[in-house]
Design an enzyme around this catalytic site. Sequence first.
Site, PDB file in Angstrom:
ATOM      1  CD  GLU A  98     -41.735 -11.726  73.417  1.00 35.28           C
ATOM      2  OE1 GLU A  98     -42.528 -11.666  74.374  1.00 35.28           O
ATOM      3  OE2 GLU A  98     -41.383 -10.729  72.780  1.00 35.28           O
ATOM      4  CG  ASP A  99     -45.934 -11.126  75.245  1.00 34.74           C
ATOM      5  OD1 ASP A  99     -45.092 -11.142  74.314  1.00 34.74           O
ATOM      6  OD2 ASP A  99     -46.317 -10.061  75.766  1.00 34.74           O
ATOM      7  CG  ASP A 102     -47.646  -7.448  66.252  1.00 30.25           C
ATOM      8  OD1 ASP A 102     -48.086  -7.693  65.127  1.00 30.25           O
ATOM      9  OD2 ASP A 102     -47.907  -6.383  66.845  1.00 30.25           O
ATOM     10  CG  PHE A 152     -54.362  -3.905  71.492  1.00 32.46           C
ATOM     11  CD1 PHE A 152     -53.003  -3.869  71.198  1.00 32.46           C
ATOM     12  CD2 PHE A 152     -54.764  -3.606  72.788  1.00 32.46           C
ATOM     13  CE1 PHE A 152     -52.071  -3.537  72.173  1.00 32.46           C
ATOM     14  CE2 PHE A 152     -53.838  -3.270  73.767  1.00 32.46           C
ATOM     15  CZ  PHE A 152     -52.485  -3.243  73.447  1.00 32.46           C
ATOM     16  NE  ARG A 165     -47.298  -5.416  82.066  1.00 31.38           N
ATOM     17  CZ  ARG A 165     -46.843  -5.287  80.827  1.00 31.38           C
ATOM     18  NH1 ARG A 165     -46.961  -6.256  79.970  1.00 31.38           N
ATOM     19  NH2 ARG A 165     -46.249  -4.162  80.450  1.00 31.38           N
TER      20      ARG A 165
HETATM   21  P1  5GP Z   1     -43.148  -7.637  67.766  1.00 32.32           P
HETATM   22  O1  5GP Z   1     -41.751  -7.178  67.980  1.00 32.32           O
HETATM   23  O2  5GP Z   1     -43.262  -9.082  67.329  1.00 32.32           O
HETATM   24  O3  5GP Z   1     -43.909  -6.715  66.818  1.00 32.32           O
HETATM   25  O4  5GP Z   1     -43.936  -7.446  69.103  1.00 32.32           O
HETATM   26  C1  5GP Z   1     -43.698  -8.134  70.218  1.00 32.32           C
HETATM   27  C2  5GP Z   1     -44.222  -7.389  71.431  1.00 32.32           C
HETATM   28  O5  5GP Z   1     -45.267  -6.460  71.109  1.00 32.32           O
HETATM   29  C3  5GP Z   1     -44.853  -8.377  72.363  1.00 32.32           C
HETATM   30  O6  5GP Z   1     -43.892  -8.933  73.212  1.00 32.32           O
HETATM   31  C4  5GP Z   1     -45.871  -7.519  73.088  1.00 32.32           C
HETATM   32  O7  5GP Z   1     -45.271  -6.882  74.185  1.00 32.32           O
HETATM   33  C5  5GP Z   1     -46.277  -6.478  72.081  1.00 32.32           C
HETATM   34  N1  5GP Z   1     -47.571  -6.820  71.428  1.00 32.32           N
HETATM   35  C6  5GP Z   1     -47.770  -7.311  70.190  1.00 32.32           C
HETATM   36  N2  5GP Z   1     -49.078  -7.515  69.945  1.00 32.32           N
HETATM   37  C7  5GP Z   1     -49.734  -7.144  71.074  1.00 32.32           C
HETATM   38  C8  5GP Z   1     -51.115  -7.122  71.460  1.00 32.32           C
HETATM   39  O8  5GP Z   1     -52.044  -7.498  70.716  1.00 32.32           O
HETATM   40  N3  5GP Z   1     -51.393  -6.673  72.712  1.00 32.32           N
HETATM   41  C9  5GP Z   1     -50.424  -6.248  73.574  1.00 32.32           C
HETATM   42  N4  5GP Z   1     -50.810  -5.831  74.773  1.00 32.32           N
HETATM   43  N5  5GP Z   1     -49.110  -6.255  73.250  1.00 32.32           N
HETATM   44  C10 5GP Z   1     -48.767  -6.706  72.012  1.00 32.32           C
END
Ligand code: 5GP
Length: 179
Positions: A98-99, A102, A152, A165
């Site tokens: 994963e990237d 959050d 963000f 990206r």
């Molecule tokens: P989660 O399900 O853990 O809340 O979020 C995961 C996804 O939210 C990540 O794979 C990503 O696509 C998006 N995301 C979370 N934080 C950020 C951020 O700071 N910037 C961006 N561009 N995407 C985020």
Amino acid sequence: MDINKLKVLFTEEQIQNKIKEMAEEMNSFYNGEEVYAICVLKGAVMFAVDLVKHFNMPLKMEFIRLSSYNGGTSTSGKVNAVDISLPDLNRKNVLIIEDIVDTGLTAKFLLDFIGCNFHTKSTKFCSLLDKKITRVADVDADYYGFEVDDKFLIGYGLDYDGLYRNLKYIGYMEKTDLE
Ligand code: 5GP
């Protein structure tokens, strides 16, 4: 949003050095065993591609597509499986790439999905970035590169409304500059 207000958080060099370190740790864990790497599109694509170049085990790559953002700057709180077709992962070493983690809802969704559908040999979750402070679901990455604040982030796979990206670095915007 004014892209000129993007501040650099991690340079290309910092990212690439960290990825090498992470790969070395994983190389020693897997010790030459075959791995199925699952890249979560679209955000993790840059990280996954750079990470796997350092792997020294037999590797198969799969790509799945999930989304929890609606093109904005915060999660919708609901994970949508856009495309989650996977091969038989029974008795395989599975590494989810994963990237960023959050809220952790995406990670939890995926780990539950794999856990419910397969008896893997091992399931590990790795993420380049970890926003521990915003966690809602009770999950932790087995491997992560950098812990980050609640900002963000944009670049190196992370988008703003589909854009940026392709940046080689990771930047952040002040919340007030996002409107
Ligand atoms: P989660 O399900 O853990 O809340 O979020 C995961 C996804 O939210 C990540 O794979 C990503 O696509 C998006 N995301 C979370 N934080 C950020 C951020 O700071 N910037 C961006 N561009 N995407 C985020």
